[in-house]
Each structure stands twice: as C-alpha cells, then as structure tokens.
Design a protein around this motif. Sequence first.
Motif, mmCIF file in Angstrom:
data_model
loop_
_atom_site.group_PDB
_atom_site.id
_atom_site.type_symbol
_atom_site.label_atom_id
_atom_site.label_comp_id
_atom_site.label_asym_id
_atom_site.label_seq_id
_atom_site.Cartn_x
_atom_site.Cartn_y
_atom_site.Cartn_z
ATOM 1 N N THR A 149 -13.751 14.226 4.573
ATOM 2 C CA THR A 149 -12.577 13.515 5.054
ATOM 3 C C THR A 149 -12.030 14.140 6.319
ATOM 4 N N ILE A 156 -12.758 0.800 5.523
ATOM 5 C CA ILE A 156 -12.842 0.548 6.957
ATOM 6 C C ILE A 156 -11.471 0.662 7.613
ATOM 7 N N LEU A 157 -10.442 0.212 6.912
ATOM 8 C CA LEU A 157 -9.103 0.240 7.503
ATOM 9 C C LEU A 157 -8.369 1.549 7.232
ATOM 10 N N ILE A 203 -14.151 -1.944 0.078
ATOM 11 C CA ILE A 203 -14.877 -1.792 1.348
ATOM 12 C C ILE A 203 -13.903 -1.936 2.518
ATOM 13 N N THR A 204 -13.032 -2.925 2.434
ATOM 14 C CA THR A 204 -12.025 -3.105 3.482
ATOM 15 C C THR A 204 -11.098 -1.893 3.567
ATOM 16 N N PRO A 237 -3.995 14.902 0.926
ATOM 17 C CA PRO A 237 -3.336 16.199 0.755
ATOM 18 C C PRO A 237 -1.822 16.034 0.618
ATOM 19 N N ASP A 238 -1.166 17.132 0.300
ATOM 20 C CA ASP A 238 0.298 17.206 0.256
ATOM 21 C C ASP A 238 0.908 16.282 -0.786
ATOM 22 N N TYR A 251 -14.005 -2.993 13.099
ATOM 23 C CA TYR A 251 -13.319 -1.705 13.000
ATOM 24 C C TYR A 251 -12.742 -1.316 14.350
ATOM 25 N N ASP A 258 -4.355 6.854 10.282
ATOM 26 C CA ASP A 258 -3.769 5.542 10.396
ATOM 27 C C ASP A 258 -2.452 5.429 9.645
ATOM 28 N N ALA A 260 -18.553 -3.529 11.306
ATOM 29 C CA ALA A 260 -18.745 -2.747 10.093
ATOM 30 C C ALA A 260 -19.416 -3.637 9.046
ATOM 31 N N PHE A 261 -19.622 -3.093 7.865
ATOM 32 C CA PHE A 261 -20.350 -3.830 6.832
ATOM 33 C C PHE A 261 -19.630 -5.132 6.473
ATOM 34 N N LEU A 298 -20.089 3.103 8.916
ATOM 35 C CA LEU A 298 -19.377 2.043 8.204
ATOM 36 C C LEU A 298 -20.292 0.886 7.840
ATOM 37 N N LEU A 349 -6.975 2.438 4.342
ATOM 38 C CA LEU A 349 -5.782 2.153 3.532
ATOM 39 C C LEU A 349 -5.685 3.111 2.343
ATOM 40 N N PRO A 350 -4.495 3.595 2.005
ATOM 41 C CA PRO A 350 -4.347 4.443 0.823
ATOM 42 C C PRO A 350 -4.405 3.608 -0.454
ATOM 43 N N ARG A 375 -17.009 -7.294 8.859
ATOM 44 C CA ARG A 375 -15.697 -6.750 9.202
ATOM 45 C C ARG A 375 -15.757 -6.091 10.572
ATOM 46 N N ALA A 433 -15.032 -6.056 -2.385
ATOM 47 C CA ALA A 433 -14.717 -6.331 -0.978
ATOM 48 C C ALA A 433 -13.418 -5.642 -0.592
ATOM 49 N N GLY A 434 -12.475 -5.573 -1.511
ATOM 50 C CA GLY A 434 -11.202 -4.904 -1.239
ATOM 51 C C GLY A 434 -11.386 -3.433 -0.965
ATOM 52 N N LYS A 451 -3.511 -2.894 15.188
ATOM 53 C CA LYS A 451 -4.918 -3.299 15.223
ATOM 54 C C LYS A 451 -5.068 -4.777 14.842
ATOM 55 N N ARG A 501 -9.414 7.800 11.166
ATOM 56 C CA ARG A 501 -9.239 6.719 10.215
ATOM 57 C C ARG A 501 -8.086 7.024 9.260
ATOM 58 N N ILE A 502 -8.057 8.307 8.814
ATOM 59 C CA ILE A 502 -7.071 8.680 7.815
ATOM 60 C C ILE A 502 -5.685 8.774 8.422
ATOM 61 N N GLY A 553 -10.930 -8.817 -0.146
ATOM 62 C CA GLY A 553 -11.618 -8.420 1.078
ATOM 63 C C GLY A 553 -10.747 -8.569 2.306
ATOM 64 N N LEU A 577 -8.032 8.091 -0.585
ATOM 65 C CA LEU A 577 -8.675 7.288 0.451
ATOM 66 C C LEU A 577 -10.118 7.023 0.072
ATOM 67 N N ARG A 634 -1.992 0.063 11.671
ATOM 68 C CA ARG A 634 -2.785 -1.045 11.126
ATOM 69 C C ARG A 634 -2.237 -2.380 11.638
ATOM 70 N N PHE A 678 0.852 -1.192 0.000
ATOM 71 C CA PHE A 678 0.000 0.000 0.000
ATOM 72 C C PHE A 678 0.886 1.238 0.000
#
Lengths: 291, 291
Positions: free
Chosen positions: A172, A97-98, A93-94, A151-152, B209, B179, B203-204, A244, A100-101, B207, A90-91, B187, B176-177, A40, A127, B184, A5
């Motif tokens: 955000t 929730i997590l 959605i995960t 940002p940035d 969170y 993170d 979460a949905f 979520l 992840l960038p 999952r 599913a990826g 968690k 969340r962001i 997922g 995001l 991660r 990631f």
Amino acid sequence: MPRFFGTPDGVHVGQQFIDRKDLHEHGVHRPLQAGISGTGKEGADSIVVSGGYVDDEDHGDFIIYTGHGGNDPKTRRQVADQSPTASGNAGLITSRILGLPVRVIRGAHRGSSFAPPYGYQYAGLYLVSDAWAKVGRDGFRIFLFRLDRLPDQAEIWTRRPATSDPAFGTATISRRIRDTALSREVKQMYNFRCQVCGGTVPAFGERLYAEGAHIRALGRPHLGHDSLDNILSLCPNHHAQLDLGGMVILDDFSAATTSDLVPFADLTFASSHRVTLENARYHRHLWLAVA
Amino acid sequence: MPRFFGTPDGVHVGQQFIDRKDLHEHGVHRPLQAGISGTGKEGADSIVVSGGYVDDEDHGDFIIYTGHGGNDPKTRRQVADQSPTASGNAGLITSRILGLPVRVIRGAHRGSSFAPPYGYQYAGLYLVSDAWAKVGRDGFRIFLFRLDRLPDQAEIWTRRPATSDPAFGTATISRRIRDTALSREVKQMYNFRCQVCGGTVPAFGERLYAEGAHIRALGRPHLGHDSLDNILSLCPNHHAQLDLGGMVILDDFSAATTSDLVPFADLTFASSHRVTLENARYHRHLWLAVA
C-alpha cells in the motif's frame, strides 16, 4: 440516499452490533443479506466477512476476500463461475481503482481469530489493494480481493496481528517506495523511458522519472520474484494500467488492452534484458483467469 | 567502489558509533565532514543530522532536513543562497525521484530528543518524501527535505515518537490512497481525464483511472487545503511531473516545464471548477523560490 463511504457519524471502530438489521440501521452495512454493499458504478462501501468461502483469509490488518456468486451456501462449494460484472464484485473492483475506503464488518464464525464471539463487529476502514481472478479448487473462476486496513485507526484486537508478510507490507506504499535495487537497474537500462510508449516524466533539474514495474507482484499472494526477468521500466501511466488490469502482455511481448486483447504497442527491450513468458502469463491470468 | 544504498552488512539499526571516522569505517557515512553523502548522478546514500541548521526539525519517524551550503558554521546563519546542483542537495533530490533509501545518522546535539547522548547513532533507512525550496529567515534561498522512516525497522527510541502529524502520515502512501472525497469529485467532473493532456488510463472492465492532485500539498509543512480550488484531475504521468517539480502552473493556468517556464499545455477546466492562483504560486515557489 447516495452511497456513503467512510465511518458513519455515531459509529466507532470496534463497535458491536447484534445482527444484520442492527448494522443496517446504523448505516454500517445496508444490505440485509448480501456480503458486499456496492455497484460497479459507485464502488463498494462495505463488506461483511463471515467465513462463507474457503478461499477467504483473515489476517486482521489484511484480508483476502472472495467475490460474490457461484457458491452453494449449504456445501460452501463453488458451482459456477463468478462474474466481474456482478454488482458486489464490480463494486470492489471500482473501489480499488478509485481508492475508496471500504467498511469491514466481521461476523462471528470459527474461521478467524479476529471475528467477534457473537454478532458483528465494525473493524474500521480498509482499502482494496489488489484484485485478481483464479480458478478455485472446485474448478470455477472466482475473484479475490485483498483489503488492507488504513493506518491511524483504533486498535481493536487484544493481540497484535502477526506481520508475517513483510514483502506485502509495502503493497500500500507508493510505487516509488516499492522500488528495489533491481528495478532501479532496469529503469537505468532504459534511461528512465517507458518500454511501452517510450515516454518519460520530466522531474526537477533535468532529471527523468520512470517506475520499475514487477509484472508478477512481489509478496503474497502472488509471490513474484524480484528479478530482472520480472521487471519492466514503465511510465506511471502504463504502470497504473498494468497494475489495474487495463493492459496485459501477450506471448509476442506486445502490450494489449485487456478488454479486447488487441495489441497497441510492442515492448522495447534492451539487448541485455528479457522478461519471461511465465510472468506475463501469470499477470494475464489474474485478469482473464485464462492463460 | 560504487555507492551503496541500504544498511551495510554487520551494521544494525540503533548501533552507536564513536565518531565520524568510526561511521566511515563501517560504511555508514563515508564523508568525514559533509553532512550529506551523495551526488546528483547517483543519489544520496546517507545523511548526518546534527542540528546545524535552524530550519531542521527532528520528529523521530520523520525529519525536516536543510540542504547544504551558504551556512556560516560559527553563527549558524545563512550568508548565501543554496544551490540545487550542489552535490549533496542534488543527491537528495535524485534520491527522492528514484526512491532510494537513505541511511540516517544522528549526532549528539541538544536540538533533538531523538539524538544520542554522545557520539553517533544509526537510525535506519528513510525515504526522501518531499523536497522544496524556500527563502529562509536570513533572506537566502534554502532547500528543505522531508525524510520518512521506512516501516518494519527496529524501534530504537524509548518513547514512541509523537504522531502529531496525521495529515502528513499518509504522504508516503500511494497517490491512490491519498485520494479524498473531494479529489474523487474532481476526477468525476472530468470523467477521469487529465486536465493537462486529456488522457486517461484504461483499467479493468472498461473503467478509467485518473488521480486527484493537490496542487499545494496537504499536511506539514505545506498545509494545503482539501478544497476544490486546490485539486486537479491528472493522469499519473502529469501528477508525478507536478509532484516531482518537473511542471509548474503559470498565472494564465498553462502548464510549463520548470526548467524553462515554457508552457506546453493549457489546463482544461469544467465550468464549475476553478483553482486559485495562490495555490499554483505556492507550488511554483517550492521549486523556484520565486513567485
């Protein structure tokens, strides 16, 4: 090789790539055909935006991206429901929730003024700030994802993307900041207690903390109202669960887990406060694509 | 007249005012002498930044602002402890917890390149993104507040403020962001369960969170490390409680309410995970100004 990631070493934001093989070799987008790279379990690490779906919208700094599946590539029409467990969907959605960038790559196509004139361009990290289901114009369920650019990062567009969406500009930003005057009023009605569990968060100096939750979110694409009939006072846990998609509000104003629709609590209401069923149904529909 | 939060009608960002009376009459800053307008009950609606305290820092888009009290105006030295219940300080703490927007006015003074050349200038709305105590250079306890300018307001400085603080740039962005890859990882060690209460947020799609919480915050002024010994896996409720000073971690790694230091839970640790006492003590000191 574990899924990576972030921006790979040696790759810069704005970099051009000749074709999907070139993206693959630089570790920017590994699959050679799929638009979404992810599962997922792990989350999604990259997507390619190439205008394959009619519901896609590209605003530069933010993107509405249609999930995978059910699409006839020749006609671009949906011919079947999309599934939330298909690996790309599913990826994403995960990833939401997590937190992840996600690497975003644009392929040349006519539908976006941000797309490169040929080949592919790495647009940087985004995001997944929102995810929801809807019945698309062809009558089948699709999943939509909103991605916001972190940002940035280097500016790569010659013109500044239109910021036509001020209400969503705060999406955000933290839940605390998104508070409106009305949501503060609702929290005060309940003495900063959660309408689902009655709980609260002790803060410094004997203060209590709760969050004002808009059931139907403000701003695009949801266009919910900042009105008392759309706001709940919730503890951060139940706010996150609502946001979520882990919880929906049923027609009897009970809170239920989304997966089985079994109620686990009745919402508490002050005598001067009601929320409308329309807002609860709108939120439910986002996750179930059924009222 | 109830306290008004936000920009008053007829006032624009960047507007100049002759003196404190002029600010008062336009409803920009009501008190004629105090630097902070507000109370612990209602929150703070405006502050005047005029370089009166040696610990103040003005970076344009964000400000480090010293609380009220204990200062000798002639020498600018602290001669007594500041109190968290003094109305201005209590007001800014409440504004942080409630997410209230604070009008920031700069008075002419030499200490800031963002200050107007004469009189006062309304710089727009800011949010109190952080608040902490420390023992200042004169040996007395002071309270410090970080305020961040809300987005989508008029640019009023001829030069773009330096963004010399990338780590903190994300402080106003959602938990969340914020993170990181390491949070991660933490968690996941706990299967998205809270180290304080064992709880999690559904979460949905089955999952779970949780949030990665840096005990000693990243970025200025705290300069905590993004390392495993500084991160906890927490539910949003306990994360908010830790961030907002309602909970501290004692030397035996129990969680205690800040007001009485009575432990209410022992932190759970995975065998491969430890946090350092230094980080717990740093966080505790922010709220108590005692180790």
